[in-house]
Design an enzyme around this catalytic site. Structure first.
Site, PDB file in Angstrom:
ATOM      1  N   LYS A   1       2.700  11.705   7.075  1.00 30.98           N
ATOM      2  CA  LYS A   1       1.822  11.477   8.219  1.00 30.98           C
ATOM      3  C   LYS A   1       2.282  12.224   9.465  1.00 30.98           C
ATOM      4  CE  LYS A   1      -0.071   7.052   6.607  1.00 30.98           C
ATOM      5  NZ  LYS A   1      -1.385   7.540   6.166  1.00 30.98           N
TER       6      LYS A   1
ATOM      7  N   PHE B   1       0.858  -1.182   0.000  1.00 31.08           N
ATOM      8  CA  PHE B   1       0.000   0.000   0.000  1.00 31.08           C
ATOM      9  C   PHE B   1       0.895   1.233   0.000  1.00 31.08           C
ATOM     10  CE2 PHE B   1      -2.352   3.560   1.621  1.00 31.08           C
ATOM     11  CZ  PHE B   1      -3.545   3.470   0.907  1.00 31.08           C
TER      12      PHE B   1
ATOM     13  N   ASP C   1       9.383   3.047   1.849  1.00 30.09           N
ATOM     14  CA  ASP C   1       8.206   3.859   2.148  1.00 30.09           C
ATOM     15  C   ASP C   1       7.969   3.785   3.653  1.00 30.09           C
ATOM     16  OD1 ASP C   1       5.703   4.916   2.601  1.00 30.09           O
ATOM     17  OD2 ASP C   1       4.777   4.007   0.837  1.00 30.09           O
TER      18      ASP C   1
END
Length: 403
Positions: free
Chosen positions: A254, A140, A225
């Site tokens: 984030k 993802f 990531d």
């Protein structure tokens, strides 16, 4: 306005691309959030790790207010006095040479795809239009068209094609598969150190170290990531530190803003980011002074308030307590730092969603993933008494499920 009224409006006017729990939140502080009726809940999702520092951290909030009163946006047509300081502080903290600021995590991923391809053509000598990037199954990395094109989640891809070519998918956690998949056209390997959305899937010990060796030997960029795993979530500043490796490109986002503002970054070196020339990539809001001031404060409190070490200690304690649950519905409990998953057997009544709904009734908010897995990822400021309280509620839910 009451919960039912607000949900009705959301269902009437909003696109239904999410399936949230039926709780309407209006306030947050630390690990706690409150709904519109004043009910309190422990947040065990942390906005998918965007609020590692806790909700509405006062020092990050003050940085936001102070900067908002002075200057919020210039575009990159002009310089501002916050971006150079964020460059320096973030590079020093992460031992990086260069940083490129963006807004969302998906934008950071799109950026790194462009950078890796450019490096492949201009430095490695790959023929134009032939660059290939290796990715993992069950990955993802975001929701843009290019990114979902190399997803293996059918629901994410259905009826959105045609997709961007240039990606090869291999199994996650299999270094031999990576080595076998590399060709002269391979420019990069893009991987999450821990697969979050897949259900906190942790690779075998030594995997990242072997990946680093293979990428170095084959002249392939190693891209991590760390948008969800980075900035303390796994008990280290970056998850790569668990195996003592350093990627060629690292993505963070984030928690880079502590949940106050969309901020992301590509961390790398002159050999890769130095290839970008004016006009070849950019963002109107990327690197804006408000974002930079917020990110600087978010990083500062993360380090100064010892949140990373707390994530390691409290994560180990939470995991230990969860593993004491002896219940026929539980298939596996796994985690690293405060990134924890409880995987259920596939015959569990109501699945993970049903347990999340039951926990909501007892004052805990968490989220299911892929039907049978519950994730627990509270803010890094959680304490042992907080976990003890949460465990009481979790045990009760499982006891009621057994009944």
């Amino acid at each position: 306005m009451k919960t039912t009224e607000l949900i009705k409006k959301e269902n009437q006017f909003g696109a239904k691309n999410y399936k949230p729990l039926d709780v309407v939140l209006s306030k947050g502080s630390g690990i706690w959030v409150w709904d519109v009726e004043g009910n309190r809940y422990m947040d065990c999702l942390s906005a998918y790790s965007a609020v590692n520092q806790g909700h509405c951290h006062p020092k990050i909030y003050q940085a936001l207010v102070d900067q908002a009163q002075k200057l919020t946006l210039t575009s990159r047509a002009f310089r501002n006095d916050q971006l150079p300081l964020l460059y320096e502080e973030l590079c020093q903290l992460t031992d990086s040479h260069k940083m490129l600021p963006m807004n969302s995590g998906a934008e950071a991923v799109e950026t790194v795809i462009k950078c890796a391809r450019k490096w492949g053509y201009e430095s490695k000598g790959v023929a134009r239009g032939r660059a290939d990037i290796i990715v993992c199954s069950d990955n993802f990395h975001g929701r843009t068209l290019s990114i979902i094109g190399f997803s293996t989640d059918d629901n994410a891809r259905q009826n959105f094609g045609p997709f961007t070519p240039g990606f090869t998918v291999i199994p996650f956690g299999d270094a031999d598969a990576l080595e076998a998949a590399i060709t002269p056209n391979t420019v990069a390997f893009l991987v999450e150190p821990v697969q979050g959305e897949a259900g906190v899937i942790i690779p075998p010990k030594g995997y990242l170290k072997r990946v680093r060796e293979i990428c170095t030997q084959k002249n392939v960029l190693m891209i991590l990531d760390e948008i969800q795993t980075g900035l303390g979530r796994t008990g280290k500043l970056l998850a790569e530190e668990h195996e003592g490796v350093q990627a060629d490109l690292t993505l963070i986002g984030k928690a880079l803003s502590g949940g106050f503002y969309p901020v992301s970054a590509v961390l790398s070196n002159e050999a890769v980011l130095g290839l970008l020339q004016p006009g070849q990539h950019g963002s109107t809001f990327g690197g804006n002074p408000l974002a930079c001031a917020v990110a600087r404060a978010a990083l500062k409190v993360l380090v100064e308030e010892n949140m990373i070490d707390n994530a390691a200690a409290m994560g180990a304690y939470f995991l230990e307590q969860l593993r004491q649950i002896q219940h026929p519905a539980v298939k596996e409990i796994r985690g690293i730092g405060l990134m924890i998953a409880v995987e259920l057997h596939e015959n569990t009544p109501g699945g993970a969603r049903g347990i999340c709904e039951a926990l909501q009734e007892k004052g805990i908010l968490c989220k299911e993933t892929h039907t049978w897995t519950i994730r627990f990822a509270p803010p890094l400021v959680i304490t042992k008494p907080d976990i003890d309280w949460a465990m009481e509620q979790i045990r009760e839910v499982f006891a009621e499920l057994e009944g």
